[in-house]
Scaffold this motif. Sequence first.
Motif, PDB file in Angstrom:
ATOM      1  N   ALA A 116      32.565  38.261  37.264  1.00  0.00           N
ATOM      2  CA  ALA A 116      33.774  37.618  37.793  1.00  0.00           C
ATOM      3  C   ALA A 116      33.644  37.267  39.272  1.00  0.00           C
ATOM      4  N   GLY A 117      32.500  37.617  39.868  1.00  0.00           N
ATOM      5  CA  GLY A 117      32.277  37.251  41.258  1.00  0.00           C
ATOM      6  C   GLY A 117      32.629  38.322  42.266  1.00  0.00           C
ATOM      7  N   VAL A 118      32.876  39.547  41.801  1.00  0.00           N
ATOM      8  CA  VAL A 118      33.216  40.649  42.712  1.00  0.00           C
ATOM      9  C   VAL A 118      31.930  41.279  43.245  1.00  0.00           C
ATOM     10  N   PRO A 119      31.794  41.480  44.550  1.00  0.00           N
ATOM     11  CA  PRO A 119      30.614  42.162  45.092  1.00  0.00           C
ATOM     12  C   PRO A 119      30.486  43.562  44.482  1.00  0.00           C
ATOM     13  N   LEU A 120      29.243  43.957  44.230  1.00  0.00           N
ATOM     14  CA  LEU A 120      28.989  45.240  43.577  1.00  0.00           C
ATOM     15  C   LEU A 120      29.590  46.397  44.369  1.00  0.00           C
ATOM     16  N   PHE A 121      29.501  46.335  45.689  1.00  0.00           N
ATOM     17  CA  PHE A 121      30.028  47.412  46.527  1.00  0.00           C
ATOM     18  C   PHE A 121      31.530  47.580  46.304  1.00  0.00           C
ATOM     19  N   ARG A 122      32.249  46.471  46.215  1.00  0.00           N
ATOM     20  CA  ARG A 122      33.690  46.505  45.952  1.00  0.00           C
ATOM     21  C   ARG A 122      33.974  46.943  44.517  1.00  0.00           C
ATOM     22  N   ALA A 123      33.137  46.496  43.578  1.00  0.00           N
ATOM     23  CA  ALA A 123      33.322  46.866  42.174  1.00  0.00           C
ATOM     24  C   ALA A 123      33.213  48.375  41.978  1.00  0.00           C
TER      25      ALA A 123
END
Length: 380
Positions: free
Chosen positions: A283-290
Motif C-alpha cells: 500500500a506504499g507504507v514505509p516498512l519502519f512505519r508499518a
Amino acid sequence: MALYRLSYVDDNGRRLKKTIELSDELQLQSFLRTADLNISKIEQIPSYLRFFNNRSGAEKIGRKHVAEILENLRTATAAGLPLTTALFDMAGSADSRAMGDMLEDISFRMQMGMPLSEAMSKYGKVFDSTVLGLARIGEEAGKLDITLEGAEKYISRIDKVKGKITTAMVIPVVTLVVMLVAAGFWLIVVMPNLKELFEVLGVELPLITQIFLHSSDIVRGAGFQALLIALCAIILYIIARKGSESFRYKTDGIYLKLPVLGRLLQCYNFAFIAEYAQLMISAGVPLFRALEILAGTLKNTVFTRSVAGTRSLMSTGSSFSDALGEQKLFTPMVIRMISIGEQTGKLDEQLEHVSDYYYEKVDYLSENISKIIQPVLMLF
C-alpha cells in the motif's frame, strides 16, 4: 461526545428512532442537513445512560460480515459509486439491526465530510487497526479500492484460520472435560463404596489402590475448598494478565513453549506479521512505519516486544532481516527469505511467500491437533 436520540418518519410513514453520537450541537446541525430526515423530535441522552443506549455494541458483528462490508465498499469504489450511497444501501439489507445502524451511521458521518477511515474508527471493535490503517493509507494514496481489497483478504483469512483453530480445539477440550467429570464421579461416588467393601473383606491393598482411596477422601473432604481456590486462582490470573505487562509477557512466553499449542501460536504469529508487513508495503507504507503500527496490533507480548526491538535496531542502521535475527525468535527460514527479498527489491513478494507458508502450517496443525493430542489424553 454527546448522544442524541432522533425521532423521525421514514418514506413509508413509519415512526422510527435513531441514536447518534456527535461531538457537539454544531455537528448535530451538520448531520441534520446531510441526513435529510423528517425529524419530529430531538433529545439529548444523559451521559449516565450512555451504556444502555449503545445499540451498535449490543450485538457482535463477526469477521465474515466485516469482510462482506469491505468487499462491497471495494466494488463500489472501483465502480465509481459514492460510498455514502453504497453504505446506506447496505444498511437497508443488513443481517442485523446493529450492523444496519453502524453502516447508516458511517454513511451519515461521511456525508458530514469525514473520510471513510475516520467514520469507521468509531467502531474500533468491528474494524481493527489493520483495516483502519489500510483504509486511511488508501485514501491518502488514492488507492482505496486496492487497500480495501487487501483488508478484505486479511479479514477473511484471519477468520478462516481462527475458525479452524477453534474447531480443532473443541474435541480435545470436550474429551478432557468428560474425563475429569468421570474421574470426579469415581473419586466421590464409586471409591467410597469400594473402600467399605475392602474394609469388610479385610484384605491388604496394594499401594496404588491405597493412594486412590486416600485421594477419594481428600476430594470428598476438601473438594469445595479446592474448587474455590481454583476459581480464585483463575480470577487472579486474569487480573494479573490485564494489570501487569511483565506477567503477561512471562505467561505469553510460556504459551509459546507449550507442545503443539506453542508451535501453533508461533506459526500463526509468523504468518500474521509477514502478511501485515506485506499489505502495508504494497500500500506504499514505509516498512519502519508499518512495524510501528504492527506492534500495536499483536496480541502476544513476546512478539510485540520483538517487533519493537526490530524497529529499534533498524533505526540504528540494521537491515530488516538482521534486526529480526537479533530477536532470537524467528526461524532461519523467515530470516533467509526476508534477506533475499531485501537484496532483490521484492520484499513484499517474499513476505507473501512467508505468510502463505506459515498459514499452511497453521492449517495443517489445526486439522491434526486432535490426532496429535489424542495419545496424551489417552495416557492421562
